[in-house]
Structure formats: C-alpha cells, structure tokens
Design a protein around this motif. Structure first.
Motif, short mmCIF file in Angstrom:
data_model
loop_
_atom_site.label_atom_id
_atom_site.label_comp_id
_atom_site.label_asym_id
_atom_site.label_seq_id
_atom_site.Cartn_x
_atom_site.Cartn_y
_atom_site.Cartn_z
N GLN A 122 0.82 -1.22 0.00
CA GLN A 122 0.00 0.00 0.00
C GLN A 122 0.84 1.25 0.00
N TYR A 123 0.36 2.24 -0.70
CA TYR A 123 0.95 3.57 -0.61
C TYR A 123 0.89 4.02 0.85
N GLY A 124 1.97 4.62 1.33
CA GLY A 124 2.00 5.08 2.71
C GLY A 124 2.48 4.02 3.70
N SER A 125 2.67 2.78 3.23
CA SER A 125 3.14 1.70 4.12
C SER A 125 4.31 0.95 3.48
N PRO A 126 5.46 1.62 3.29
CA PRO A 126 6.60 0.93 2.66
C PRO A 126 7.13 -0.19 3.55
N VAL A 127 7.82 -1.14 2.92
CA VAL A 127 8.39 -2.26 3.66
C VAL A 127 9.88 -2.37 3.32
N ARG A 128 10.61 -3.17 4.13
CA ARG A 128 12.05 -3.32 3.88
C ARG A 128 12.51 -4.72 4.26
N ARG A 129 13.67 -5.08 3.77
CA ARG A 129 14.36 -6.28 4.21
C ARG A 129 15.85 -6.07 4.02
N LEU A 130 16.64 -6.89 4.67
CA LEU A 130 18.08 -6.83 4.46
C LEU A 130 18.51 -8.03 3.64
N ASN A 131 19.47 -7.83 2.75
CA ASN A 131 20.09 -8.92 2.03
C ASN A 131 21.59 -8.72 2.16
N TRP A 132 22.39 -9.69 1.84
CA TRP A 132 23.83 -9.53 2.01
C TRP A 132 24.61 -10.36 1.00
N THR A 133 25.81 -9.95 0.77
CA THR A 133 26.78 -10.76 0.03
C THR A 133 28.15 -10.30 0.50
N MET A 134 29.18 -10.78 -0.17
CA MET A 134 30.52 -10.28 0.15
C MET A 134 31.16 -9.87 -1.16
N THR A 135 32.17 -9.01 -1.04
CA THR A 135 32.80 -8.53 -2.25
C THR A 135 34.28 -8.26 -1.95
N VAL A 136 35.07 -8.32 -3.00
CA VAL A 136 36.50 -8.06 -2.85
C VAL A 136 36.76 -6.63 -3.33
N ASN A 137 37.33 -5.84 -2.46
CA ASN A 137 37.54 -4.40 -2.68
C ASN A 137 36.20 -3.65 -2.55
N PRO A 138 36.27 -2.42 -2.10
CA PRO A 138 35.02 -1.64 -1.92
C PRO A 138 34.55 -1.10 -3.25
N ARG A 139 34.12 -1.98 -4.14
CA ARG A 139 33.73 -1.58 -5.47
C ARG A 139 32.21 -1.54 -5.55
N LEU A 140 31.64 -0.43 -5.97
CA LEU A 140 30.18 -0.35 -6.13
C LEU A 140 29.76 -1.02 -7.43
N ASP A 141 30.52 -0.78 -8.48
CA ASP A 141 30.12 -1.25 -9.80
C ASP A 141 30.61 -2.66 -10.05
N THR A 142 30.01 -3.65 -9.36
CA THR A 142 30.34 -5.04 -9.68
C THR A 142 29.26 -5.56 -10.63
N SER A 143 29.25 -5.00 -11.83
CA SER A 143 28.23 -5.36 -12.82
C SER A 143 28.75 -6.48 -13.71
#
Lengths: 317, 347
Positions: free
Chosen positions: B217-238
């Motif tokens: 519903q509009y006005g009632s956003p929801v959230r969750r956490l997900n995780w992984t690991m990565t080598v080097n602080p790289r944002l663009d792991t495309s």
C-alpha cells in the motif's frame, strides 16, 4: 493499515438513489495522490458495530484537496449504504484507508474500452482523468436504467466529448458486446465495472472471441451477504468464534480483538485469503478473487464476503 | 547523529573508501543468529532508532557525495545503467516527489524543496544543485526526471510496473549492483528476475513475496536486508564490467583478507508509488571491510559461524567460493564459541 481521518465537506444528491460525498482531511493537509481506478475503504460505526465498505475514488487524481466517492443506496443490505445516505452529512467525520488500486489502466495498452453499468461508472471517472492527462486513446460506454438514473452524464460529456456513448435501457438502447469487441485494434484493453450479470457477460463474450486474459479488466465489490450463523475455529490461535448471520467472518474476528489482514473487504483483492482446514458443511464463496477451480477445491476462502453453511469451519490462522 | 562531513574517497582504482568509527557502529549487520537461510524477512519500513540507517525513509550518510560521483563516472562510461521506458512517465514524477520530499523533510540542513502549485524549487546544497522546474513537465529539467533525481541519491532504484498480477522491472538506475544488470533484466517479470536464486523457488518464497508486493500500500513501505561479500570496496560489480573486478576474487590471501574482503549489506526498501501505481524497489548497499567489522568482536564471531554453516548453493550464488575458506580461517581464532544470543547489535 494506514488510515486517514476525513470530514465530509459536501453532499450532493446526484440521482434518486446516488449521493456524492466530498471528503477533506480533518487536519487540513492535502490528501495523498492516487492513480485512476483506486478505491478507499470507509469505516462506519453503526450501532456500535464497525462496518467497512469500499468505494471508488471518482475525482481527478490531480486533486489532492478533496476525495470524491459516490454511494448507491442499497435497501437489501446490511446498512452501510443506508447509513451513508441517512446519517452522514456535511461535517460528519469518517475514517478511510489510503487509496488502493485494483483496477489500474494498463500503461502498455494502445486503446482502452471502458464499459460501465449504473453506479459502476465511478472508478472510470478517475481513470478518465488519467487517460485525458496522458493523451490516451479511449471510449467510454455507459449503460443505465433511465434518463433519471444517468449519474454524472453531463460531467462525463465534458470530460470525454464524443468518446462517451450512453445506453438508456428505458429507451430500448442496448449495448452489443459482440459488436463492441469485434472491431478493435490489436493492443486494445477492455475494462468493466457494474452489475454482476453485465460484467460476467462481457468477460465471457470477450473470452469467446479470443481476447487474451491480460487485456480484460474488471472490478466488482461484493457486500457480505446475510446468512446463517456458524462457528469458525482458528487453528493457530486455538479460538472458536460464533459468526452471526449479519456479520462476516472477518468482522467476527475483528470483534474478537484479532487483526487479520485485509484490503478491499469486497472480495476483490485476495489479501484476506485464508486456508480452510476442515468444514462439516458447504463453503459459500461470494468473492471475485478465487478461480472457479479454487472455489470447487474448497481449501481457500475469503473471510470478508464468503460464508459457510455448516456447524464448524476450521481455518488456518 | 552528528552530521558527517562528506568524505572524499573512491570506489575504484585506488579504493580509498573507508568507514568512520561512527559509520561502523551504525552498520546494518544482518545476522541476528548463527544460522543463515534465504528468507523474505520483510518488515514495515518504519523509522528506526535515531542515528541508525533506519532513522529516515532514505538514509544519507558520510559516503553520499562519493557514491553520487561514482554513479556519475559509471554513467559516463555506460549510459545504459539508467533505463527508462516511455510508459513509466508517471512513475518518474512519483520518484521525484518521493526523494525530494523525504530528503527535504529529513535533512533540512542539506536539502530544500519549496512548492507553489506545480512550480517546484529544489536545492541540493552538498551537490551544488539549485533547480526550478514545473512538476509534470519534463522539459523543465535538464534530463529525464527519474535520472535527475536518482543521480542525487545513494543506492540503486528499480521501478516495477504492476500489470497482469505481476511486477515488471521497467525502469531503473543501477550502478552499484551485486553482479546483475538492469539492461539484462529490464522488462522481466518478478519471477523471471528471481529465477536464479537457489533454494528459494523450491520453498515457494517468491509466490508469497509476489502476492504480498502486489498488495503493497501507498503510505506503508516495507524493507528487508540482504547480504553478500565482495573483494575491494567496489560499487560497480556489474556483469558488464566483470573483466575489471572478477579477477579480484582470486587475489585474496591470508595476509590481505581483512583489508580486501568486504561484507556488503543491502537495505532493500519497497514503496508503492501513488500516481503510477508502480513499486519502487531501492537497494542501498553498505560496505564494511573485515578489519572494520571485527572491531566489534561479536560481529566477527557471528560472521564466522554464518560462513561456516552457509549452504554451498548459496555460497556459489553469492560468488564467495574463491575466498570463503580464507575468510573462515582468518576469523576462526577470534571465535571463542561463546553464546552470542539473538540480535544484530555490535556489542
């Protein structure tokens, strides 16, 4: 569930049976934006019991000053519409849910055919505002009983111009679904809202003619019908509850202080679906959500509008 | 929280990214218990504790300017990281409204929004943007409305159109993804998009998640956490740039593991958008090096246990196989086996 506290700013008698209510926020703030085809659920306290009925928003989604709903008086019902007609006046305070859209226009359609019967015109009025703003190709086909029952025809003529086609039953004008659906370009979507028989016939006709299911849209809200009392047994919480004849299972659970999920309360959205674990009689499905196969299978039920003719119904909640 | 100075740092080349002590303390550690299994774990996106990443609808932290700059660089090289289809025009404006209203309300020291009817005035002080425009008229902005606003906010944004009782990823700004691609997934339905997740379709997770989201519903956003690991602080792991970051996966050694391996947590939030009836899916990534993480021993012990017990299919899906054992071996001496109790708190 997020709710809004509103006050009735105006009431207009549109036809003998239809009243139009203008709602504004009690705190004077703008109302949330919404999309064409949305509805809200209005809470009413009738003789100490909480009734909640869904009504389509018929104002323009661009207007955040006020919401507009129209209510057709239904004498043969549990009293929600009669309460709105007889008790709700300018200044009355009501609680409504945030808008929910179960009847959205398809953004990929090349053309939109809107088919309304009677009070079923209301969701189309906000849809038309969106279609006009987006410059979409559409036609509105509106059937009603007699000239006096043609609610909002003048307003619709202004909004739609020659895209409005009226069918007045008392003057012998009949819509031919076959004809309407037979000459539409590829990518046309059809939308219908109105009496049950009209909606079913239109959908059947379209399916027979080979229209893809994804291009057919309908919305119908049921009111919970009155029936015989029975007992529901809630397996997870270990509670047994009596469902009186004039109350739905959802209402009975709420009266007992439970908070089962719900959205539309008219058997359209599926949010309140419950699993049936056992029933010593017959389920009486009144919703528009479950497929015929699911209804026959008998292991799901919509507690907002459906009932059972039995001694005891065991639900997985 | 004291307002952080926005850090000058990079997510590529010399990888100068790091977390302040404050950013480590507020890191959204995702493991409340010693075992991990994929689940939907959705909750209401209501304001959380002051100072936490959940305090506001959209979190702005010390990495704000550096992340926006990294997005700019990625878009410069590959404009297709921002996909906009024509039927999403109402959703574009919904996004402008959502982001501008949230940021202006929650961070008035940095952002301001004033409205006179549909004439809007937006000021983003950190980025030096001062823009007057007409809401609903795309010709009054220097670029498409969705691109304009998502260049000014952290995290990836995928906008899903709702039709045929399904959700379709028809618009997106995706420059910091964990090995997936908006150019590849554009137009896909919810189930097609999640097809590759192992151990999940079997347990009906996505059927239930989709039904839940269709009723968001509009006005009632929801959230969750997900995780992984990565080598080097790289944002663009495309996937497009796999040649640039893929080889890093085999560069982890017992000597550099604490410095080079990062836990990457995604705060995923879902918002119903009002005029378009679309759903905005935001994926906000938080990075923390293992060296930073183990400054809180409770977190180090917990991560050790999670990685030891992780299902092999999930380890492979998350791309951890090359270095998971090295991480476990590095964390093992720090884990005395003490009962950690429930909860994600650092101490």
């Amino acid at each position: 569930m997020t709710t809004l506290n509103v006050r009735v700013a105006a009431v207009e008698q549109v036809t003998e049976l239809v009243k139009h209510f203008t709602l504004v926020q009690q705190n004077g703030q703008p109302l949330p934006r919404f999309s064409g085809g949305s509805h809200v659920v209005v809470s009413m306290n009738i003789n100490g019991r909480n009734h909640r009925n869904p009504y389509s928003l018929m104002g323009s989604p661009d207007n955040t000053e006020s919401y507009h709903i129209s209510v057709r008086r239904q004498e043969q019902s549990r009293g929600g519409s009669v309460y709105m007609h007889d008790q709700v006046t300018v200044g009355s305070e009501l609680q409504i849910t945030y808008p929910v859209n179960l009847f959205a226009i398809s953004k990929l359609a090349h053309k939109h055919i809107l088919v309304a019967g009677g009070i079923g015109i209301t969701p189309f009025m906000s849809q038309i505002a969106d279609l006009n703003r987006l410059g979409q190709h559409y036609e509105l086909h509106y059937a009603y009983r007699s000239p006096e029952h043609g609610a909002f025809v003048e307003q619709l003529r202004e909004m739609c111009g020659d895209r409005l086609h009226c069918y007045v039953e008392s003057e012998g004008q009949r819509m031919s679904f076959q004809q309407l659906l037979s000459q539409q370009p590829l990518g046309t979507h059809v939308y219908t809202c109105g009496p049950d028989a009209m909606v079913k016939t239109l959908l059947l006709t379209a399916r027979d003619m080979g229209w893809p299911e994804s291009h057919l849209h309908s919305e119908q809200f049921s009111a919970p019908p009155i029936g015989d009392a029975f007992v529901i047994s809630l397996a997870q919480s270990g509670i047994d509850l009596e469902v009186p004849g004039d109350m739905s299972m959802l209402e009975a659970m709420e009266e007992a202080g439970l908070e089962p999920p719900f959205l539309c309360r008219g058997g359209a959205c599926g949010r309140c679906e419950l699993e049936v674990l056992a029933c010593d009689g017959a389920l009486m499905h009144n919703d528009h959500y479950l497929s015929d196969a699911e209804k026959t299978a008998g292991n799901k039920i919509m507690p907002c509008v459906s009932r059972a003719s039995c001694q005891k119904l065991v639900l997985n909640i | 929280m004291n307002t952080p100075a926005f850090k000058h740092e990079t997510f590529r080349d010399d990888y100068s990214f790091s977390n302040s002590a404050e950013a480590i303390r507020r890191f959204p550690f995702p493991f409340p218990e010693d075992d991990y299994m994929y689940s939907v774990n959705i909750e209401q996106h209501e304001p959380g504790a002051p100072g936490s990443v959940l305090e506001h609808l959209i979190d702005i932290d010390e990495h704000y300017l550096a992340e926006c700059e990294d997005r700019r660089l990625t878009l410069e090289q590959d404009p297709d990281r921002c996909i906009i289809t024509p039927h999403m025009i109402d959703a574009q404006w919904d996004m402008v409204e959502l982001v501008m209203e949230s940021l202006a309300a929650d961070y008035p020291q940095w952002f301001s929004l004033s409205k006179n009817g549909d004439d809007w005035h937006w000021i983003n002080t950190p980025m030096g943007i001062d823009q007057q425009f007409r809401f609903g008229d795309a010709s009054t902005l220097p670029m498409p409305p969705f691109e304009f606003i998502t260049r000014q906010v952290q995290g990836d944004w995928i906008i899903m159109d709702q039709r045929d009782d399904d959700l379709f990823a028809d618009m997106g700004m995706v420059t910091s993804q964990a090995d997936w691609s908006i150019a590849f997934d554009a137009g896909m339905s919810f189930k097609e998009w999640h097809g590759p997740v192992p151990q999940a379709n079997e347990i009906g997770v996505f059927d239930r998640a989709l039904k839940y989201l269709l009723h968001l519903q509009y006005g009632s956003p929801v959230r969750r956490l997900n995780w992984t690991m990565t080598v080097n602080p790289r944002l663009d792991t495309s996937p497009e740039n796999y040649p640039f970051w893929g080889p890093d996966n085999v560069s982890v050694t017992p000597e550099n593991v604490g410095d080079k391996v990062y836990l990457r947590v995604e705060l995923q939030a879902l918002f119903r958008l009002p005029r378009s009836n679309a759903i905005a899916f935001s994926v906000r990534g938080y990075l923390i090096s293992l060296n930073e993480l183990v400054t809180y021993p409770r977190w180090g012990k917990r991560l050790h246990r999670i990685l030891k017990g992780l299902h092999p299919d999930l380890s492979e899906y998350k791309g951890l196989d090359h270095y998971r054992q090295t991480v476990i071996d590095w964390l093992a001496p720090m884990d005395d086996g003490a009962d950690l109790g429930l909860g994600t708190q650092p101490e």
